[in-house]
Write a protein that holds these residues in place. Structure first.
Motif, PDB file in Angstrom:
ATOM      1  N   THR A  11       7.898  35.954  37.974  1.00  0.00           N
ATOM      2  CA  THR A  11       6.730  35.813  37.483  1.00  0.00           C
ATOM      3  C   THR A  11       5.146  36.206  38.353  1.00  0.00           C
ATOM      4  O   THR A  11       4.265  35.809  38.284  1.00  0.00           O
TER       5      THR A  11
ATOM      6  N   ASN B 170      10.120  32.569  40.808  1.00  0.00           N
ATOM      7  CA  ASN B 170       8.682  33.262  41.459  1.00  0.00           C
ATOM      8  C   ASN B 170       8.928  34.808  41.453  1.00  0.00           C
ATOM      9  O   ASN B 170       7.897  35.563  41.111  1.00  0.00           O
TER      10      ASN B 170
ATOM     11  N   HIS C 104       5.160  22.995  41.301  1.00  0.00           N
ATOM     12  CA  HIS C 104       4.715  24.206  41.381  1.00  0.00           C
ATOM     13  C   HIS C 104       3.587  24.620  40.765  1.00  0.00           C
ATOM     14  O   HIS C 104       3.471  24.185  39.734  1.00  0.00           O
TER      15      HIS C 104
ATOM     16  N   HIS D  19       5.036  35.402  41.525  1.00  0.00           N
ATOM     17  CA  HIS D  19       4.450  34.659  42.610  1.00  0.00           C
ATOM     18  C   HIS D  19       5.156  34.991  43.836  1.00  0.00           C
ATOM     19  O   HIS D  19       6.230  35.466  43.892  1.00  0.00           O
TER      20      HIS D  19
ATOM     21  N   GLU E  95       7.666  34.662  47.020  1.00  0.00           N
ATOM     22  CA  GLU E  95       9.156  34.044  46.469  1.00  0.00           C
ATOM     23  C   GLU E  95       9.221  32.788  47.127  1.00  0.00           C
ATOM     24  O   GLU E  95      10.273  31.809  46.644  1.00  0.00           O
ATOM     25  N   THR E  96       8.430  32.125  47.994  1.00  0.00           N
ATOM     26  CA  THR E  96       8.610  30.821  48.545  1.00  0.00           C
ATOM     27  C   THR E  96       7.921  29.766  47.998  1.00  0.00           C
ATOM     28  O   THR E  96       7.943  28.648  48.208  1.00  0.00           O
ATOM     29  N   THR E  97       7.019  30.117  46.849  1.00  0.00           N
ATOM     30  CA  THR E  97       6.204  29.182  46.141  1.00  0.00           C
ATOM     31  C   THR E  97       7.121  28.029  45.755  1.00  0.00           C
ATOM     32  O   THR E  97       8.211  28.003  45.051  1.00  0.00           O
TER      33      THR E  97
ATOM     34  N   GLN F 247      13.347  30.363  42.896  1.00  0.00           N
ATOM     35  CA  GLN F 247      13.171  31.617  43.647  1.00  0.00           C
ATOM     36  C   GLN F 247      13.210  32.664  42.758  1.00  0.00           C
ATOM     37  O   GLN F 247      12.180  33.718  42.917  1.00  0.00           O
TER      38      GLN F 247
END
Lengths: 341, 341, 341, 341
Positions: free
Chosen positions: B332, B329, B24, B334, B336-338, B326
């Motif tokens: 924070t 993410n 990540h 990001h 959603e798919t990070t 998820q």
């Protein structure tokens, strides 16, 4: 009809034994013992036996065993077997011991590899090594049989003809062996927890597996009886394979002179001519074809001057419960194949 | 970059979490805790992590966690999570709890199903149910996330559109679910000993699996928010399947009126239009195609007037560690798919 | 001693049949046929049979079969069986057909589900459905036995007591069934290619599996004979499970009145009192405990007012070759369990 | 950003490649080709790719490839690769070939082992053997990479330090290798039909597996570059293991002088110091710990004077698609580990 007892009924070997014996026309399972307090029924311990046998375990008591049975199969951990055996032998019960306790002739070798002293040297003296393909003459009168280890049987059946006919060098023999997980027994541990060993393959016990001295002792005996005095020295590497049953050993040995596949196959076929459970096959054997059977399948190849023997068997049957019944057949005068085909 | 802690690092869920987090770009695993005395390194606990992360565990201490991390993932057994959480929340650490401790709104229901009292009702109040496909709005600001159960996510994602649009009867919903063995955790026991569960299939926990009230609670919420007040009642039958990963649920529901596959597929596609991890597929999904991924695959069929939904996901990823990331993410900021594709 | 022939020897069912028959004290396999040109030996087709039987296949010829055997087991694909059967029957050979060709009473239903016309309506008339637990009286004199399908036997044995005693509603019965891969036969295809189906689980044939009409026909017969005239209607969902053998069916039915587990278990025990191969068990059955056996294990639960029956058996034995031998035993006057325990 | 093409998209290697490349920040899959007429979508060929890439295959056309991509990964059968490569090279496309076509330097050796002539000797001249751990300097400028075989990589990484430092005898090296079933490709055949290879283990291709000359060639090169001129001669025995992924090789070599485990481990650690994907570990490695990763795990033991090296890797990743991406990273100036941790 011979009445038999199963001493130590909770493991996989005992389950397989009982399954074979309920099909045996000349044996009757009259007693089973377990150290578990609640005296479990056999079909509680082993649900697959439901409807096949109606018997509850009891605690081990040599008098009770002797009154119920003339032959006892011991499916106990090593150490426990040599504690139970003398009492049974004193009462005239013939013992087929599936543990390692009576396999090694020399109690010092036993102590070295099993980390405790041997407490029944008299039993060691009496014991006959229960590999029928090699000791078919000695087994019928025996009072105490040391049933061989599963890796051991595979390796010995694969190598015996080469050692007996003095075809190979006796050191540097490589035994790369692979076993299904049931060989590790029924006690849960992390290495045999499904998500750990499924979809995985690894070596274990490299250089220190306890079947090593057993293989070397028996092959050494064969070698001596055919003239050569040198000890046999093997490099034995077991692996854990994600399947229930089966051992396959791929063995590499150096011939003393030129070797041809054709001649070696002839040697094997002739050596095992009278052994109904050794199938010398042209194809490369797969463990599945001998699974759930008492057969050992093997073939020979020559690759770049090295002899390869590839042998397999079912570790729970030909490697444990099946050969125990084969020994029982020899001891009680039944045809060797009874209940085993 | 967000510093995170893994509280309870020895299980499979923790291993998967760490594996995802090292990839990540916006997370850094700064701390891991374990109750084991010897403070094991992560790559000792999980050899697959060798070369991926260089960190040793330490005992759990909320002050240490708070100084090292702003988000803590709790991969603890139920009971242990609600003991650890209040101290972390008091120190301002945001918690993503992967246990069952904060999933059930009503502490009496929790006590009924988990056999002990709930000790953190304040946490229960605060907790947001971390199923992003349903609660995508509530998750970003949350301080405490109750990460859903694996069976639960499968069942809810499969049924939510039908309940939300009031298409089916709310009682008598049958959820026949099948799970790989990793769902049973990493502690060895007889039922997950390889030779017991390999080559075998069985139902377990029939009528009393703890994911039952969780499924009913969440589906009930969905139903209420779309108008209907009746509770949802399911018959949930889990099965153990000889494979590492994956849950497949075959769900049978009675439509309130005539149903066509075509319309239902449209309904599902539109319901999950903005959910990148739900794949509404025409084929019958196989667990292998979603294994090691954060996808939930599902399809709908109509058979003799009954609606069948067949859904699957990886119990350790979309059913545990993946949905936790998820949620992270979303919390924070990001995408959603990070780290999840 | 009865001489038997195996017509169509190359598949798994034939292999299992031969394995059972070589252990049978009252049967002798005198002939095996194969469409393969090279007249393969049985141990070439099936290496596991090496050392168990010494026989080469020959092309199918009804005169040759009739001169060698009085009973023929047909392990042919559907279509091929009804081509071979009339010639055998005309020559007085009794036939146990393991294909689907004689299972459905109505040739129009056959044509609907198997996509070709039935060419032997006379055989259909003669055929007895070979499920001994239901038709034990009709089997002994039969000249043509339709050996049941594997899913079918599982479902019927699980539901027969409920239908016979009119305990459940006859529509909306859900049969969620799971099978090992050997059920798909021995012809390689992508869905059964190891890396596709290993570590995976999926449903298949939803709403259109050919065992559906067979289940409904037989349950309908049972229902009719106990008074009720309504047809039985099932929702049957098969799944492919990564294991070799075993079918487990989880069945959901709606009771007509209040149902208790205790009473239902009594009903099952009494219904199967004289059926040595049905084990009504308290535990949740696992396929492994009936694998490689002719047993069907089953249990009953009541969950939220719905009756659950969970039943399993070995698809190749109780679901095919074993029940064929059970039928053979009944037809030839042997005890029903001969060679099957 | 580099545009890439996948030539031959239907197999497992292609699937893994695409899965790795969609995560790669510096690569874009612009084209995929397939010989299938219907131009299937990638997510039809490989359902796991649904939602990850939106692309349909097209027939192979070197002009089209050259206009779409500057690097082409060839996941074709041998023979097909050397037919496609010259056209791509002529158009300036850099090729990473995953087949065996460019691995053997000598076209006569190729013809001997692959049963047809080599048709692109110029390509053979140009090709760089794509094992980054050995040829890290030669790969970056290469126009044509011969991606190594899976068994080959395992054996070479395990033996390179011993050969390079002239520690072992160069003949009689035994490579006992075990592979998961995905190594056999995606075309269904009887040997990889699930009920044949599941729960089974066997050797295959003994003495004639095509990776033999590749192993000997590369180890011979290493040996020559470190002074010794003798060829390397191996006895290579592959086995098929019932699992999806992973190769484990157990290698036995004779040291030229006394050998200690400690020194050997130091040698390996130093040899692979700059190789991020070789993990020299103290434990006995299990394939599962390197599965789905680009790591090769290995350890060294000394048993009775013989050196054992035990090495494992994922045959589809480090043995195929992963090392292809590792080569791609070196060729395009990315850090070697990009998209691979």
């Amino acid at each position: 009809m011979t009445d038999v007892a199963i001493v130590g009924a909770s493991g996989y070997t005992a389950r397989e034994l009982i399954q074979l014996l309920v099909r045996h026309p000349g044996a009757r399972v009259r007693m089973a013992t377990s150290r578990q307090d609640e005296a479990p029924r056999l079909d509680t311990l082993h649900p697959s036996l439901t409807g096949r046998i109606d018997l509850a375990c009891e605690p081990f008591d040599p008098d009770r065993v002797a009154s119920a049975a003339s032959v006892a199969f011991l499916a106990l951990p090593h150490g426990a077997s040599m504690a139970a055996t003398p009492g049974l032998r004193a009462r005239g019960v013939r013992v087929i011991d599936l543990s390692a306790d009576y396999r090694l002739n020399d109690p010092r070798v036993y102590a070295d590899w099993y980390d405790h002293e041997h407490t029944d040297p008299a039993g060691l003296e009496e014991a006959v090594y229960g590999l029928p393909e090699l000791y078919r003459e000695a087994i019928p009168p025996a009072g105490l049989i040391a049933n061989p280890g599963c890796y051991t049987s595979t390796a010995i059946l694969a190598l015996a003809p080469l050692v007996a006919r003095d075809v190979i060098e006796r050191s540097g023999i490589i035994i790369d062996a692979k076993s299904g997980v049931s060989g590790a027994g029924r006690s849960p541990k992390l290495t045999t927890h499904y998500p750990e060993c499924n979809e995985s393959l690894s070596a274990y016990g490299v250089g220190r597996h306890r079947h090593t001295p057993e293989i070397e002792q028996v092959l050494g005996d064969i070698g001596r009886s055919s003239g050569g005095g040198e000890p046999v020295e093997v490099i034995f590497t077991p692996h854990l394979v994600p399947m229930d049953r089966g051992i396959l050993a791929t063995i590499y040995a150096e011939p003393k002179g030129p070797a041809s596949e054709h001649d070696l196959m002839d040697l094997y076929r002739s050596y095992y001519e009278d052994s109904p459970f050794v199938r010398v096959v042209g194809r490369l054997p797969a463990t599945k074809d001998s699974a759930f059977s008492n057969f050992c399948d093997l073939t020979v190849r020559v690759v770049r001057g090295r002899i390869l023997v590839i042998a397999c068997l079912d570790n729970l049957i030909k490697g444990a419960a099946g050969v125990a019944v084969q020994n029982f057949n020899l001891m009680t005068g039944h045809p060797e194949t009874t209940a085993l085909l």
